[in-house]
Design an enzyme around this catalytic site. Structure first.
Site, PDB file in Angstrom:
ATOM      1  N   GLY A 133       0.782  -1.130  -0.049  1.00  0.00           N
ATOM      2  CA  GLY A 133      -0.166  -0.047   0.045  1.00  0.00           C
ATOM      3  C   GLY A 133       0.938   1.376  -0.123  1.00  0.00           C
ATOM      4  N   GLU A 134       2.196   1.337   0.251  1.00  0.00           N
ATOM      5  CA  GLU A 134       3.072   2.293   0.029  1.00  0.00           C
ATOM      6  C   GLU A 134       2.927   3.131  -1.331  1.00  0.00           C
ATOM      7  OE1 GLU A 134       7.103   1.733   0.876  1.00  0.00           O
ATOM      8  OE2 GLU A 134       6.902   0.736   2.775  1.00  0.00           O
ATOM      9  N   LYS A 139     -29.908  34.178  10.455  1.00  0.00           N
ATOM     10  CA  LYS A 139     -31.057  33.624  11.439  1.00  0.00           C
ATOM     11  C   LYS A 139     -31.100  34.674  12.557  1.00  0.00           C
ATOM     12  CE  LYS A 139     -29.330  28.786  10.482  1.00  0.00           C
ATOM     13  NZ  LYS A 139     -28.744  27.739  11.279  1.00  0.00           N
ATOM     14  N   GLY A 196     -26.528  20.214   3.312  1.00  0.00           N
ATOM     15  CA  GLY A 196     -27.573  20.766   4.206  1.00  0.00           C
ATOM     16  C   GLY A 196     -27.810  22.362   4.212  1.00  0.00           C
TER      17      GLY A 196
END
Length: 297
Positions: free
Chosen positions: A38-39, A196, A229
């Site tokens: 994975g290196e 708000k 969101g």
């Protein structure tokens, strides 16, 4: 312009190619692969001796891996004799955590800044970094930092491709005011932000600060759409306030999970972003913006 080499990391190859085309250059050949464990294996296959090297790497979706890959590329370029290494990190991960909000938290931006500096980076270019959270980005780093904005490019695209009637540009919150103001100048429109107001513990009113949107086409603009969101909330509120059509634009379309679906379901007619983060809505290229900046080095 100084002698410049363009190097693209795993997440920056396409953008590097487009930037190089703008500058009439070629992208340097780089081999990036993995060892069986994975290196990462990195090999830059060009002479960089006494060159200015711009490494293009947008740090999104796999930020730990891509950041480490940038560090390897930068250190390799310096070791190969590069006179100067410039980091071009269009989407800059870890900018959110610029201070310790709760006891024991890592101040991630400070750590990442130190790594980028210590590996030999001379300058940093990014696009719409979380400047509203950071304040002055240059205060975090000990090297020159250039925080470019894609808001004019996004506004130009909308102006050329969408016929807005009685347009108004709206930022979904106070932090997005800077992009709304910039985009409005390009389009030739008014701008406002949603705010708000809290009335007691469980009653909140969200509305435009000063301008009415009823019967008008709205361009909603922000720097990042992650889960969607904020944008979903904004489109619903603007629809309730009587907005006619709504176009949503952002610099960095992260669009996690079903964010894009939710935004369209909330009433947006069009969603668009830049290619700092490749996505289904990356209609606008940030390459001209970055290339113009690199011409000045």
């Amino acid at each position: 312009m100084a002698r410049l080499k363009i190097v693209g990391g795993s997440s920056g190859r396409l953008l590097a190619t487009l930037i190089a085309r703008e500058l009439d250059l070629k992208v340097s050949e780089v081999e990036i692969r993995r060892f069986p464990d994975g290196e990462k294996y990195i090999r830059i296959k060009e002479d960089l001796d006494d060159q200015v090297v711009a490494i293009i790497q947008s740090i999104h979706h796999s930020p730990d891996e891509l950041l480490f890959e940038y560090l390897l590329l930068c250190d390799t370029a310096r070791d190969l004799g590069a006179n100067k290494v410039i980091a071009v990190l269009p989407y800059f991960a870890y900018a959110r955590q610029n201070s310790r909000f709760n006891p024991g938290e890592a101040v991630s931006l400070r750590t990442v800044a130190r790594l980028i500096e210590d590996v030999g980076t001379a300058e940093l270019y990014s696009v719409d970094m979380h400047q509203h959270r950071v304040g002055r980005v240059s205060d975090v780093f000990g090297i020159p930092v250039h925080n470019l904005t894609a808001a004019p490019l996004l506004a130009d695209y909308v102006k050329a491709n969408v016929k807005l009637e009685k347009p108004i540009v709206v930022g979904p919150d106070e932090e997005s005011k800077q992009w709304a103001s910039t985009a409005a100048k390009v389009i030739g429109a008014d701008h406002d932000v949603l705010e708000k107001k809290r009335f007691g513990a469980d009653k909140v009113e969200i509305k435009t600060r000063s301008l009415a949107v009823r019967g008008r086409d709205v361009l909603i603009i922000d720097d990042i759409i992650s889960t969607g969101g904020t944008i979903v909330e904004a489109t619903k509120i603007l629809k309730e306030l009587g907005a006619r059509r709504m176009v949503v634009a952002c610099t960095h379309p992260i669009l996690a999970d079903d964010a894009l679906v939710r935004i369209y379901e909330s009433g947006a007619e069009l969603v668009l972003g830049t290619n700092t983060v490749p996505s289904p809505v990356s209609y606008v290229s940030a390459a001209p913006l970055i290339a113009d900046a690199l011409r000045r080095i």
